[in-house]
Motif scaffolding. Structure first.
Motif, PDB file in Angstrom:
ATOM      1  N   MET A  83       0.828  -1.209   0.000  1.00 19.15           N
ATOM      2  CA  MET A  83       0.000   0.000   0.000  1.00 19.15           C
ATOM      3  C   MET A  83       0.861   1.258   0.000  1.00 19.15           C
ATOM      4  O   MET A  83       0.533   2.238  -0.662  1.00 19.15           O
ATOM      5  N   VAL A  84       1.964   1.234   0.742  1.00 24.81           N
ATOM      6  CA  VAL A  84       2.868   2.388   0.728  1.00 24.81           C
ATOM      7  C   VAL A  84       3.414   2.594  -0.675  1.00 24.81           C
ATOM      8  O   VAL A  84       3.420   3.721  -1.201  1.00 24.81           O
ATOM      9  N   LEU A  85       3.856   1.513  -1.312  1.00 23.32           N
ATOM     10  CA  LEU A  85       4.407   1.623  -2.657  1.00 23.32           C
ATOM     11  C   LEU A  85       3.347   2.069  -3.668  1.00 23.32           C
ATOM     12  O   LEU A  85       3.606   2.942  -4.498  1.00 23.32           O
ATOM     13  N   ALA A  86       2.156   1.481  -3.586  1.00 23.52           N
ATOM     14  CA  ALA A  86       1.094   1.833  -4.529  1.00 23.52           C
ATOM     15  C   ALA A  86       0.673   3.295  -4.363  1.00 23.52           C
ATOM     16  O   ALA A  86       0.519   4.022  -5.357  1.00 23.52           O
ATOM     17  N   LEU A  87       0.499   3.736  -3.136  1.00 20.35           N
ATOM     18  CA  LEU A  87       0.096   5.124  -2.898  1.00 20.35           C
ATOM     19  C   LEU A  87       1.199   6.095  -3.310  1.00 20.35           C
ATOM     20  O   LEU A  87       0.920   7.178  -3.828  1.00 20.35           O
ATOM     21  N   ALA A  88       2.443   5.708  -3.084  1.00 20.45           N
ATOM     22  CA  ALA A  88       3.559   6.568  -3.496  1.00 20.45           C
ATOM     23  C   ALA A  88       3.649   6.646  -5.016  1.00 20.45           C
ATOM     24  O   ALA A  88       3.876   7.720  -5.580  1.00 20.45           O
ATOM     25  N   LEU A  89       3.467   5.508  -5.697  1.00 23.29           N
ATOM     26  CA  LEU A  89       3.521   5.503  -7.159  1.00 23.29           C
ATOM     27  C   LEU A  89       2.379   6.311  -7.762  1.00 23.29           C
ATOM     28  O   LEU A  89       2.536   6.929  -8.815  1.00 23.29           O
TER      29      LEU A  89
ATOM     30  N   PHE B  85      -3.552   5.808   3.816  1.00 23.43           N
ATOM     31  CA  PHE B  85      -2.745   4.653   4.195  1.00 23.43           C
ATOM     32  C   PHE B  85      -3.438   3.862   5.301  1.00 23.43           C
ATOM     33  O   PHE B  85      -3.488   2.634   5.258  1.00 23.43           O
ATOM     34  N   PHE B  86      -3.994   4.561   6.284  1.00 19.89           N
ATOM     35  CA  PHE B  86      -4.676   3.870   7.375  1.00 19.89           C
ATOM     36  C   PHE B  86      -5.870   3.080   6.854  1.00 19.89           C
ATOM     37  O   PHE B  86      -6.063   1.920   7.223  1.00 19.89           O
ATOM     38  N   VAL B  87      -6.669   3.698   5.999  1.00 17.54           N
ATOM     39  CA  VAL B  87      -7.871   3.033   5.484  1.00 17.54           C
ATOM     40  C   VAL B  87      -7.495   1.811   4.649  1.00 17.54           C
ATOM     41  O   VAL B  87      -8.085   0.735   4.822  1.00 17.54           O
ATOM     42  N   THR B  88      -6.518   1.943   3.762  1.00 13.70           N
ATOM     43  CA  THR B  88      -6.142   0.794   2.942  1.00 13.70           C
ATOM     44  C   THR B  88      -5.507  -0.314   3.779  1.00 13.70           C
ATOM     45  O   THR B  88      -5.735  -1.495   3.523  1.00 13.70           O
ATOM     46  N   THR B  89      -4.751   0.062   4.792  1.00 15.41           N
ATOM     47  CA  THR B  89      -4.157  -0.940   5.668  1.00 15.41           C
ATOM     48  C   THR B  89      -5.224  -1.617   6.520  1.00 15.41           C
ATOM     49  O   THR B  89      -5.146  -2.824   6.764  1.00 15.41           O
ATOM     50  N   LEU B  90      -6.223  -0.871   6.958  1.00 17.73           N
ATOM     51  CA  LEU B  90      -7.327  -1.469   7.710  1.00 17.73           C
ATOM     52  C   LEU B  90      -8.085  -2.465   6.846  1.00 17.73           C
ATOM     53  O   LEU B  90      -8.426  -3.562   7.299  1.00 17.73           O
TER      54      LEU B  90
ATOM     55  N   TYR C  79     -14.161   8.050  12.562  1.00 19.25           N
ATOM     56  CA  TYR C  79     -13.710   9.423  12.798  1.00 19.25           C
ATOM     57  C   TYR C  79     -13.229  10.072  11.501  1.00 19.25           C
ATOM     58  O   TYR C  79     -13.555  11.222  11.216  1.00 19.25           O
ATOM     59  N   ILE C  80     -12.470   9.311  10.713  1.00 17.29           N
ATOM     60  CA  ILE C  80     -11.967   9.840   9.439  1.00 17.29           C
ATOM     61  C   ILE C  80     -13.120  10.156   8.502  1.00 17.29           C
ATOM     62  O   ILE C  80     -13.141  11.210   7.849  1.00 17.29           O
ATOM     63  N   VAL C  81     -14.095   9.270   8.428  1.00 18.73           N
ATOM     64  CA  VAL C  81     -15.245   9.483   7.541  1.00 18.73           C
ATOM     65  C   VAL C  81     -16.037  10.719   7.973  1.00 18.73           C
ATOM     66  O   VAL C  81     -16.397  11.557   7.137  1.00 18.73           O
TER      67      VAL C  81
END
Length: 91
Positions: free
Chosen positions: A20-26, A35-40, A76-78
């Motif tokens: 997820m870090v790599l995909a979001l960075a790319l 990052f939190f949502v995709t990791t969750l 909370y994020i939503v």
């Protein structure tokens, strides 16, 4: 002492988070919230895919607390995002 299933769970979760870090960075879309949502989402998927059929180990029963905490933070994020979208003066 970690069991093979626990190690497989941890490795899968770490692999998902790194992906997820790599995909979001790319995609140039990295933010802490995204990052939190995709990791969750990955955590929930890995939890379900590695769930045993018959006996639930004690360490897996404690995952429900992490899932609950993750869902609270997600809520909370939503809510924060919804309040950002609404025009000023609505609330």
């Amino acid at each position: 002492m970690a069991t093979a299933r626990r190690e497989r769970f941890v490795r899968a979760q770490v692999a998902w988070a790194v992906a997820m870090v790599l995909a979001l960075a790319l995609l140039d879309a990295f933010s802490k919230e995204l990052f939190f949502v995709t990791t969750l989402i990955g955590f929930l998927v890995v939890t379900e895919l590695t769930a045993p059929f018959a006996v639930t180990p004690r360490w897996r029963s404690r995952l429900k607390w992490l899932i609950g905490l993750g869902l609270l933070v997600f809520g909370y994020i939503v809510i924060r995002r919804i309040l950002q979208i609404l025009p000023p003066g609505v609330f």
